[in-house]
Design a protein around this motif. Structure first.
Motif: not given
Length: 147
Positions: A1-8
C-alpha cells in the motif's frame, strides 16, 4: 500500500471553490488522497459553502480558510487551481509535483439558479474523474518465466 497522495486546491480567496474541493476529495477517496485547500489570501468561508456540502451529506467540519503561506515548505503531489487568479501563483510554487489547472465560475457572482449547488456538482464531477485517472492501476509488463 502506498502513502496517500497530497493534493492542494488553490483559489483566490479560499472561501468557496477550494474548500468545496477539499471536502469533496476527503469524502470521496480518503484512502488514496490527503486533501488541503488554500487561497492567495485567507478570508472567511462563505456560509453557503457549508450549506451546499451539508445538503449532500459531505462532512465540512474542520474547514477553515487558509492562505498559501500556511503551506510554505510543504510538498504536494498535485496542486489544483480552481480559478484564473490562482493559476499563475500555483505555477510558481516550488513545492509541487504536478500543477493541474481547472477553472470554475465563482458562485458568489454567478447569475445561475442555485449557483453554489451547481458549482459543487461541477467540482464533484471533476474530482471523480481526477480520482479515476490518478488511481488507475499501472499496467504491469508480462513476467518472463524460465519454464
Amino acid at each position: 500500500m502506498t502513502d496517500p497522495r497530497r493534493v492542494l486546491f488553490v483559489c483566490a480567496r479560499n472561501d468557496v471553490r477550494s474548500p468545496m474541493a477539499e471536502a469533496l476529495l476527503r469524502h470521496t477517496d480518503p484512502a488514496d488522497f490527503l486533501a488541503f485547500s488554500a487561497g492567495l489570501e485567507a478570508t472567511e468561508i462563505d456560509p453557503r459553502t457549508f450549506e451546499s456540502l451539508e445538503h449532500i451529506n459531505v462532512d465540512a467540519s474542520g474547514l477553515r480558510s487558509k492562505s498559501l503561506e500556511d503551506f510554505e515548505g510543504q510538498e504536494f503531489d498535485y496542486v489544483i487551481t480552481l480559478c484564473d487568479k490562482s493559476r499563475e501563483e500555483a505555477a510558481r510554487m516550488p513545492f509541487t509535483g504536478e500543477v493541474i489547472v481547472w477553472n470554475f465560475e465563482d458562485p458568489t457572482t454567478s447569475e445561475r439558479h442555485d449557483p453554489f449547488r451547481h458549482t459543487l456538482q461541477e467540482i464533484g464531477d471533476r474530482i471523480k474523474m481526477f480520482i479515476t485517472v490518478k488511481t488507475r492501476p499501472v499496467p504491469q509488463a508480462p513476467s518472463v518465466s524460465d519454464s
